[in-house]
Design an enzyme around this catalytic site. Structure first.
Site, PDB file in Angstrom:
ATOM      1  N   GLU A 318     -81.429 -14.948   4.974  1.00 45.08           N
ATOM      2  CA  GLU A 318     -82.289 -13.867   4.477  1.00 45.08           C
ATOM      3  C   GLU A 318     -82.410 -14.063   2.967  1.00 45.08           C
ATOM      4  OE1 GLU A 318     -83.575 -11.496   6.456  1.00 45.08           O
ATOM      5  OE2 GLU A 318     -82.476 -11.883   8.324  1.00 45.08           O
ATOM      6  N   GLU A 739     -49.371 -12.902  41.991  1.00 44.05           N
ATOM      7  CA  GLU A 739     -49.478 -12.439  43.377  1.00 44.05           C
ATOM      8  C   GLU A 739     -50.966 -12.359  43.706  1.00 44.05           C
ATOM      9  OE1 GLU A 739     -46.840 -11.778  45.275  1.00 44.05           O
ATOM     10  OE2 GLU A 739     -45.224 -11.833  43.781  1.00 44.05           O
TER      11      GLU A 739
END
Length: 1350
Positions: A318, A739
Site C-alpha cells: 500500500e 483409543e
C-alpha cells in the site's frame, strides 16, 4: 479537349487512389498503435518523463509502446488479455533478449492499479519501466538486475476502473475501484477456503492474470495498492474469516516477513509503521508490515493465489494514504518508492536455485516438486527444469520428487545471505513396478512468450484456468487380516515399493509369530542424518483390532500416493515412519469378531497384559518380562524415535503420560512435558470428527467425558507398567495412547468408517514430529557430530540426547526457550530459540572441547594414528559396529571342545595364521593340563609397549563352558578376517589381544552338557573355587594358591593389561568390581561405563531382565549392569586381583541363565555376543595414553600415573602407558623418583580413540620436601657460619696460648719460689694451680666464647 479532360480525370483518379492508400495506412497504423502486438518496430523517438500527470489508457499505451520501440534489445511489450471493456492488459517484459524464453533467470513481476482508483502504483510502475530501461548500461546495479532477472511489469490490471476514477478522490468514492462488471478483482481469485465464487465472464482481468501466473512460474511478485502505507503478506484470510485480528500464518511466514521488510525498510514513511492517514490516524503497523488477515480478512485475494497455485511469493504494498492523489504528488511518491522497488526485486535472487534433469538422458525435467524439509509448501520446476526456491539463511534438507523417478535429497544445504545457493538434481528413473504403475496426466500450456501468440481469443479460453484439485488414492479393500493375511500384505507392499518401503521383524512372539514393522521413507533401511524417526504401534491388546487395520490402510495410502500427493511425499521424504500393525499377533488369533468390550485375546499367549509388562517408574513389575515386551524395548533402544502413538480400542480418546501415580491413586499425574503431550494429543483428536467432542461412548459409558477428546492417563485410571511411560522415561520418544473406538473388534463392514474418521488424524499426528526444535550438536574443531550429547531446556526437567551422528529433535510448544547442549569433554552451549506452531526451529550447537589445546598433546597426528582415530570414531558412531558385524559373517560349526581338543584348536590357529598369533603356556592345572593364552597381534614376536593390551578370559568355572567356546570362535573370527576386512585388520595391527579360553580345564573335564544349574565342574580338582583363590597379600591367604590361580596371577602381573573381560554363565548381566563386600570403588564410573558398553551392544542384556527362573537371581537390573558384590559377594576374585594388583579394570559377562546349555544354542549365543566382544576391542583404544620422558627425551619406565587421585597405572618399557577411563574430564598426575611431579587434565570422549599425551619430567628440585634453592642457600649460609666460628675459635685459642706462654715464662722467673711446691704436688695439682693462677685472664674468655657459640 476530350484528351485533356481524360488526362485530368486520370490524374485525379491517381490522386484519389493515393489519398485512399495513405488514409488506409494511417488508419492501420493508428489501429496498431491502439491494439499493438508483441513485436514493435524500433524508432528513434525521444521520450521524456515529467512526473506531473497521470496517463489515461491511450497515453499509457503510447508511452509503453514508445519505450518498447526505443529499447528493443531489453524490452518487449505484450498483452496478457483484455478487460471487460476491451482494453489491453499491458505487460512490459524487461530482460536481455526479451523475445526469448531463456533458462536460468528467475521471473519477477509487479502488478499495479488492481483497484482502478488506487492510481499511484500505475504511475510508479511506468516510471520504474523507464528507469530500468534508461539506466541499463549506465548503472551497474540496474545492469546486473536486468541481465540476471526476467522482469514483468503490469502498470494497470484494471484499466476500466481507472477511466472512471477521479483525480483527488482520496477515499475512493467515485466508483472506479471495481472493474466494469462491478467486481472487486482482489476478491475474485479462487480462495483456499471458499473456492471460486465469481463468474469467470465477469472477471476477464482475473482469468487472464491466473493464466499468466500458471504459465510463467513466477518466483517473486509485488501487488501495488493504495489507501495506507504498509506492506502486507499472506495469508490474506482465514478459515473462520474473522474480520480482524486473526494472524493467518503461511508455511513461509518468516520468509514473507523478511520480504515485506525488504520493501518497508527502504521506504522513508512505511518503515516508521505510522502512516498517519487522515481516515485512520491511530493505525500503526510495526516495522511497516502486517499479516494480511490480521489487518483485515480478504477472501479471494491475488497474493494468496500466487502462493498456493503459482510457485510465486507475493506481497501487497500500500503506497499512499490517498488513493488518487493530485498529480503534483507523483514525483514525491516515485522518490519514496524507487529504492524499495529495486531492493524488493533483488530478493528474487536469494535462497536456492538450480536445475533438475534426467540422470540417464540429461533431459530437463519440468513440474518436478522441490520439497524443503520442515516447510509444507512445495514448488515445481519450469519447462527448462529450472527452479528458484526463496529461503532465509539456514541449513535445509531439500528433495526433488517427480512421478516415475526416484527422489533425490540433499541434506545440510547451506543458504547464506545474498546470492542463491546453486543446487542441481539428477533423478534416476524409477524401475519399481509399484511406482511405475501410477497413472499420471501432464498438461502443457503454450507460453505467452511465443511471438505468434494472439490475444484476440483469450476470453474464449478463460474457463480452463485452475488446475483440478488433487485427490489422493484411498485404500480399496477393508477386511480383517489374520496373521498369514497380514504377513502377505506387508510382503506385497515391501516388494512393490522397495524404494520407500522396507519390512523387518523386531523379534518373535511367544508362539513364534514375527513382530513385523514396515518402515516407510525415501531411504527406508537406514537412519538419515537430520531426519526424525516416528512410529505407530497397534494391536498391543490382541482383541483391540481397529488400529491394526488402520495401520495397514495407512501403509497402502502412503505407498500409493508417494510422488503424486504433496503431503504424502513430503512426509515420506522427511520422516522415517515405522509402522507395527500388531504387537500381539498371538492374542489376535484367538480374539473374535464382534467383541464389544470383552477380554478374550487381550493378553499374549502366556496370559500377560503387555501394557502392564514394562518396567514402571513407581512400582516394580513382578511379572516376568514377555518376549514381545523385550523385543519392543530392544527396538526402542536401537532407534532414536522422537514421537509415537500406541493404538488401542474400547473408548475414543487420546491418553497421554503419566499413566500412573507414585501413590497408586487415580489422579492427574503430570509429566515435565505436559504441555507438549497435550498439544500432540489435540493434533490427533481435533482431526477426528467424533473424538474432539469428548463424549466417546455414550451408550456404553454415558458419564464419561474428555475435554477436547484428550485425557491424562492416570487421571482416567492408573496403568502401572505401561508402554507410553516407559518410552518417555527411558528413551527420547514421546508416546501417547489413542483409543480408536468404543467397540474393540468391530465387524469388517464398519472398517471404512474408521478409516474415514482417522485418516486425517493419522497424518496430522505424524506432522507433529516436525515441531519444536531440531538440529545438530557438533565439534567446533572438525565439525563431526557428537553422539549422546544432552539437550536440556530450562524449566523442563526432561532431557533428551543426540543420535549417533549428533542430530536431535526436541518437541516443544510455541514459545521462547533457553536450550543447552552439553557433552562429556565439551563446554556446554546455551541458545535462546523461539518455537513457532507448525515447524521445527533449527538450532545447531557447536561445542568446544575442554582443554582442547593441552600443552602435552601433539598437534600433528601420525597418519597411522589418524587412521586409527577415524576407525574408532566410525565404529563408535551410528551403525558402525553393526555394519562391521554384518560385513564379517563367517561360517561356523559350534561344538563343545574338551581340553585336549581345545589345545589342538589353538595350535591349529598358530599354524594357519603364524604371522599374527603366538601361543603362550601360562602353566598347568592340578591334573597337568596346560592353561593356554593365545596372543593375536600383527607382530607377536616383538614387544610393542605403545599398543594397548586386552585380555579375554573364560572357563574359571568349568561348569560354565559357553565363554570358552565363544572365545575360541572369537579368535577364529579375528584370524580369518585379518587381511580381508580393513577394520579387523587395523584393530589387530594396533592391539595386543590375549585370549585365555579355559582357566579351569580340570573342572571343564568333569562338567556335563545341558546341566543348567549343576555345580559339577565348578571347582578345580582340589575342590577349590578358583574365583575365590586370588589373594595378592600373603596375610590374606590361608594356604598356597592353586596352580591355575598362580598361573593367572603371574600372567596378570607381568603383561601390563589395559582392559580385561571375563566370561561366565548362570545369569544375563555384566558385573564390575568389586566382588568383595564393603569396598569403595575408586574408579566406579569407569568400570561401570565399561560394563554398560558391553550390555548396550548385547541385544538382550541392556534391557535389564537379568533374572533366571532356576537360580533365583534378582531381575530388572537397570541397564543389565550391576556391581559384582551386589550379585554375590566373596573374597579372592580374579576381578578384584586384576584391579588391585594388576591395575587393570575387569568386568565379568554372564552370558545366559543356563551354565551349560545344549550345543545347538551356541550359535545364537555367539550372535548375541559378537558385537559386544568387538566393542571391547574398540573400547580398549579409548581413555588416555601417552609417554613419560625427561627433558632430554629419555623415556622413564616405572613411573606412576595416578588417575583422579586414586587408581594407579605404571609406565612400561619406553615410558608408555594406557589407561581406560570413562568419558568426561579427568586429572592425571605423573610421579617418578628424582623428578618433579607433573599434573595434566585430559578429556575422554565416548566415540574417539585416546589421544596421546606427552609427560615431560624436570629433575626433582626438592630436598627433604623443601625447594632445592632454599636448601642450598641454607646449607651455604650454615657452612659460612661454621667457617667463621672456626676462625674465631682458632683466634681465641691462639690468644690463650700466648697468655699461657707468658705464665710459664713467669714461672721460670720465679722458679726458686715454686720449686718446693712443684715437687710436692702432682700434675693435677699443677693444673689446679695453673687454673688458679690464670683464672681471671683466660677462663672468663672461654666461657664467653662458648656462650656465644651456644
Amino acid at each position: 479537349m476530350v484528351h485533356i479532360c481524360e488526362r485530368l480525370l486520370t490524374a485525379l483518379k491517381l490522386r484519389v487512389s493515393l489519398f485512399a492508400f495513405l488514409l488506409a495506412l494511417v488508419v492501420f497504423l493508428g489501429d496498431a498503435r491502439l491494439h499493438g502486438t508483441r513485436s514493435v518496430a524500433p524508432s528513434t523517438e525521444e521520450t521524456v518523463e515529467t512526473y506531473s500527470k497521470y496517463y489515461n489508457y491511450v497515453e499509457l499505451t503510447a508511452r509503453l509502446q514508445s519505450l518498447a520501440r526505443e529499447y528493443p534489445h531489453i524490452a518487449n511489450l505484450s498483452s496478457i488479455g483484455r478487460s471487460v471493456e476491451g482494453r489491453e492488459l499491458w505487460v512490459m517484459r524487461i530482460t536481455v533478449d526479451p523475445n526469448k524464453d531463456t533458462a536460468g533467470k528467475p521471473k519477477f513481476k509487479y502488478v499495479g492499479n488492481m483497484h482502478g482508483d488506487e492510481t499511484v502504483s500505475r504511475q510508479v510502475l511506468i516510471y520504474l519501466v523507464e528507469y530500468l530501461l534508461t539506466k541499463y548500461g549506465e548503472e551497474p546495479r540496474i545492469t546486473e538486475l536486468v541481465n540476471s532477472t526476467d522482469i514483468y511489469i503490469m502498470p494497470s490490471m484494471n484499466p476500466d476502473g481507472f477511466e472512471k476514477s477521479i483525480e483527488g478522490d482520496c477515499a475512493g468514492e467515485a466508483g472506479g475501484r471495481s472493474n466494469a462488471k462491478i467486481k472487486d478483482l482482489n476478491r475474485s481469485f479462487p480462495d483456499q477456503y471458499d473456492g471460486t465464487t465469481a463468474n469467470s465472464d465477469d472477471i476477464p482481468e482475473v482469468m487472464a492474470v491466473i493464466r499468466w501466473i500458471l504459465e510463467n512460474k513466477f518466483v517473486l511478485s509485488g501487488n501495488l495498492h493504495g489507501g495506507t502505507v504498509v506492506a502486507s503478506y499472506p495469508f490474506d484470510d482465514s478459515e473462520s474469516h474473522q474480520r480482524q485480528g486473526y494472524y493467518s500464518q503461511s508455511e513461509d511466514d518468516g520468509l514473507f516477513r523478511f520480504l515485506a521488510l525488504a520493501y518497508s525498510q527502504k521506504h522513508p514513511v512505511m518503515k516508521t509503521g505510522e502512516p498517519n492517514c487522515p481516515d485512520t490516524p491511530d493505525e500503526v503497523f510495526k516495522d511497516g508490515i502486517t499479516n494480511g488477515a490480521k489487518w483485515y480478512d480478504v477472501p479471494g485475494g491475488m497474493q494468496d493465489y500466487n502462493y498456493l497455485h503459482g510457485n510465486c511469493l507475493e506481497i501487497t504494498m500500500e503506497l499512499s494514504c490517498c488513493k488518487y492523489p493530485p498529480a503534483a504528488e507523483l514525483h514525491k511518491e516515485w522518490d519514496l518508492n524507487r529504492e524499495s522497488l529495486l531492493a524488493y526485486m533483488e530478493k528474487v535472487h536469494i535462497g536456492v536455485r538450480g536445475f533438475v534433469r534426467d540422470a540417464i538422458s540429461g533431459a530437463a525435467l519440468s513440474d518436478v516438486s522441490i520439497v524443503v524439509a520442515g516447510i509444507r509448501h512445495n514448488l515445481t520446476t519450469a519447462k527448462h527444469g529450472d527452479y528458484y526456491r526463496l529461503l532465509l539463511p539456514g541449513t535445509y534438507n531439500i528433495t526433488a520428487v517427480a512421478p516415475g523417478y526416484l527422489p533425490t535429497t540433499f541434506n545440510g544445504v547451506q543458504v547464506v545471505e545474498g546470492k542463491a545457493t546453486e543446487l542441481n538434481f539428477t533423478l534416476p528413473p524409477a524401475v519399481s513396478k509399484g511406482l511405475g504403475s501410477i497413472s499420471l496426466t501432464t498438461t502443457s500450456v503454450p507460453s505467452t512468450n511465443d511471438s505468434n501468440f494472439s490475444t484476440t481469443n483469450s476470453s474464449n479460453s478463460t474457463r480452463n484456468v485452475p488446475p483440478p484439485v488433487h485427490q489422493p488414492i484411498q485404500p480399496q479393500e477393508f477386511r480383517h487380516h489374520n496373521y498369514a493375511d497380514m504377513e502377505l500384505f506387508l510382503r506385497k507392499y515391501s516388494s512393490e515399493f522397495p524404494s520407500i518401503a522396507h519390512l523387518y521383524s523386531i523379534g518373535p512372539s511367544v508362539e513364534h509369530r514375527e513382530l513385523y514393522v514396515m518402515v516407510i521413507s525415501d531411504n527406508p533401511e537406514v537412519h538419515e542424518h537430520g531426519e526424525p524417526e516416528f512410529k505407530y504401534v497397534a494391536n498391543m491388546h490382541g482383541n483391540e483390532v481397529v488400529g491394526r487395520e488402520l495401520l495397514l490402510n495407512l501403509i497402502e495410502y502412503l505407498c500409493r500416493n508417494y510422488g503424486t500427493d504433496p503431503e504424502v511425499t513430503q512426509l515420506v521424504n522427511n520422516t522415517r515412519i515405522h509402522i507395527m500393525p500388531s504387537m500381539n499377533p498371538d492374542g489376535y488369533e484367538v480374539a473374535t469378531e464382534g467383541d464389544v468390550k470383552g477380554y478374550r485375546g487381550r493378553n499374549n499367549s502366556k496370559d500377560f497384559d503387555l501394557n502392564r509388562n514394562f518396567p514402571d517408574q513407581f512400582f516394580p513389575t513382578a511379572e516376568p518380562r514377555q518376549p514381545e515386551t523385550v523385543a519392543v524395548m530392544n527396538w526402542l533402544k536401537s532407534i532414536p524415535f522422537v514421537l509415537s502413538a500406541n493404538l488401542h480400542g474400547g473408548s475414543l480418546v487420546v491418553n497421554y503420560p503419566f499413566d500412573d501415580d507414585k501413590d497408586g491413586f487415580s489422579r492427574y499425574s503430570k509429566s515435565p512435558d505436559d504441555e507438549v503431550f497435550k498439544q500432540v494429543s489435540r493434533a490427533y483428536s481435533q482431526e477426528n470428527p467424533l473424538m474432539h467432542k469428548g463424549h466417546p461412548c455414550e451408550d456404553l459409558y454415558p458419564e464419561e467425558y474428555f475435554e477436547d477428546g484428550i485425557t491424562n492417563g492416570a487421571q482416567w485410571y492408573t496403568v502401572p507398567g505401561g508402554m507410553q511411560d516407559w518410552n518417555y522415561i527411558n528413551t527420547n520418544c514421546f508416546e501417547v495412547t489413542i483409543e480408536l473406538g468404543c467397540v474393540k473388534y468391530p465387524l469388517a463392514k464398519e472398517l471404512p468408517k474408521y478409516w474415514e474418521q482417522n485418516r486425517r488424524a493419522l497424518l496430522q499426528f505424524i506432522h507433529q514430529v516436525h515441531t519444536g526444535v531440531k538440529g545438530i550438536v557438533s565439534d567446533i574443531e572438525d565439525g563431526t557430530g557428537i553422539p549422546n550429547a544432552t539437550i536440556s531446556v530450562e524449566g523442563i526437567d526432561h532431557s533428551i540426547t543426540t543420535a549417533h551422528t549428533g542430530d536431535y529433535w526436541r518437541l516443544l510448544v510455541p514459545g521462547t526457550y533457553s536450550v543447552t547442549a552439553s557433552a562429556h569433554g565439551y563446554k556446554p552451549v546455551t541458545i535462546y530459540a523461539t518455537v513457532s506452531k507448525d515447524r521445527a526451529e533449527i538450532v545447531d550447537f557447536r561445542l568446544t572441547r575442554l582443554n582442547s589445546n593441552s600443552p602435552g598433546q601433539p598437534n600433528v597426528l601420525h597418519p597411522s594414528e589418524r587412521e586409527l582415530q577415524s576407525l574408532i570414531k566410525e565404529l563408535s558412531l551410528d551403525q558402525g559396529l553393526e555394519q562391521l558385524v554384518r560385513n564379517t559373517a563367517t561360517d561356523n560349526s559350534f561344538r563343545y571342545r574338551r581340553p585336549k581338543e581345545l589345545s589342538g584348536f589353538l595350535r591349529g590357529l598358530t599354524l594357519n595364521f603364524p604371522q599374527i598369533t603366538f601361543l603362550h603356556s601360562l602353566g598347568q592345572s592340578v591334573e597337568f593340563r596346560t592353561i593356554w593364552a593365545l596372543e593375536i597381534t600383527n607382530k607377536p614376536a616383538e614387544a610393542e609397549p605403545s599398543e594397548p593390551k586386552i585380555r579375554f578370559v573364560a572357563g574359571i568355572h568349568g561348569n560354565a563352558p559357553v565363554g570358552t567356546e565363544l572365545l575360541l570362535e572369537f579368535a577364529a573370527f579375528l584370524c580369518i578376517n585379518y587381511g580381508k576386512n580393513p577394520a579387523i585388520t587395523k584393530l589387530i595391527n594396533e592391539t595386543r589381544i590375549f585370549i585365555v579360553p579355559s582357566v579351569n580345564p580340570d573342572g571343564r573335564e568333569q562338567a556335563v552338557e545341558k546341566q543348567c544349574t549343576s555345580t559339577r565342574g565348578l571347582t578345580n580338582t582340589n575342590g577349590r573355587d578358583l574365583d575365590k583363590d586370588f589373594f595378592g597379600n600373603a596375610s590374606q591367604r590361608v594356604s598356597e594358591p592353586q596352580p591355575e590361580t598362580r598361573a593367572m596371577m603371574n600372567f596378570i602381573l607381568n603383561k601390563g593389561f589395559t582392559l580385561s573381560v571375563a566370561l561366565d554363565g548362570g545369569s544375563l548381566v555384566v558385573t564390575y568390581p568389586y566382588d568383595k563386600p564393603v569396598q569403595t570403588v575408586e574408579n566406579e564410573e569407569t568400570v561401570k561405563y565399561l560394563a554398560t558398553v558391553y550390555a548396550n551392544n548385547h541385544p538382550k542384556m541392556h534391557l535389564g531382565d537379568t533374572g533366571c527362573p532356576s537360580n533365583g537371581q534378582v531381575s530388572n537390573i537397570p541397564g543389565g549392569v550391576m556391581r559384582a558384590a551386589e550379585r554375590q559377594s566373596h573374597l579372592g576374585s580374579m576381578k578384584d586381583f586384576s584391579m588391585d594388583f594388576g591395575h587393570c579394570p575387569e568386568i565379568t559377562v554372564y552370558t545366559g541363565c543356563c551354565l551349560f546349555p545344549a550345543v545347538d544354542q551356541l550359535s545364537a549365543l555367539w550372535a548375541e555376543n559378537k558385537k559386544a566382544l568387538l566393542g571391547m576391542l574398540v573400547e580398549v583404544h579409548k581413555g588416555v595414553r601417552g609417554v613419560v620422558r625427561d627433558k632430554s627425551g629419555k623415556p622413564i619406565a616405572g613411573a606412576t600415573i595416578v588417575l583422579n587421585r586414586g587408581v594407579r597405572v605404571f609406565t612400561s618399557e619406553g615410558g608408555y602407558f594406557h589407561a581406560f577411563l570413562a568419558p568426561g574430564n579427568h586429572n592425571i598426575e605423573a610421579i617418578a623418583d628424582g623428578y618433579q611431579q607433573q599434573h595434566q587434565k585430559v578429556v575422554v570422549s565416548s566415540c574417539e580413540a585416546a589421544r596421546s599425551i606427552i609427560v615431560e619430567f624436570d629433575m626433582d628440585n626438592s630436598i627433604f620436601g623443601l625447594p632445592r634453592q632454599f636448601v642450598v642457600a641454607s646449607a651455604a649460609a650454615s657452612m659460612t657460619a661454621l667457617v667463621v666460628t672456626a676462625c674465631i675459635i682458632w683466634c681465641v685459642c691462639a690468644a690463650k696460648s700466648n697468655h699461657q706462654k707468658d705464665g710459664f715464662h713467669r714461672l721460670r722467673q720465679h722458679r726458686d719460689d715454686y720449686d718446693d711446691e712443684i715437687r710436692l704436688t702432682s700434675m693435677g695439682s699443677k693444673k689446679s694451680l695453673l687454673a688458679h693462677e690464670f683464672q681471671d685472664e683466660s677462663e672468663s674468655e672461654e666461657e664467653t666464647l662458648y656462650a656465644n657459640k651456644i
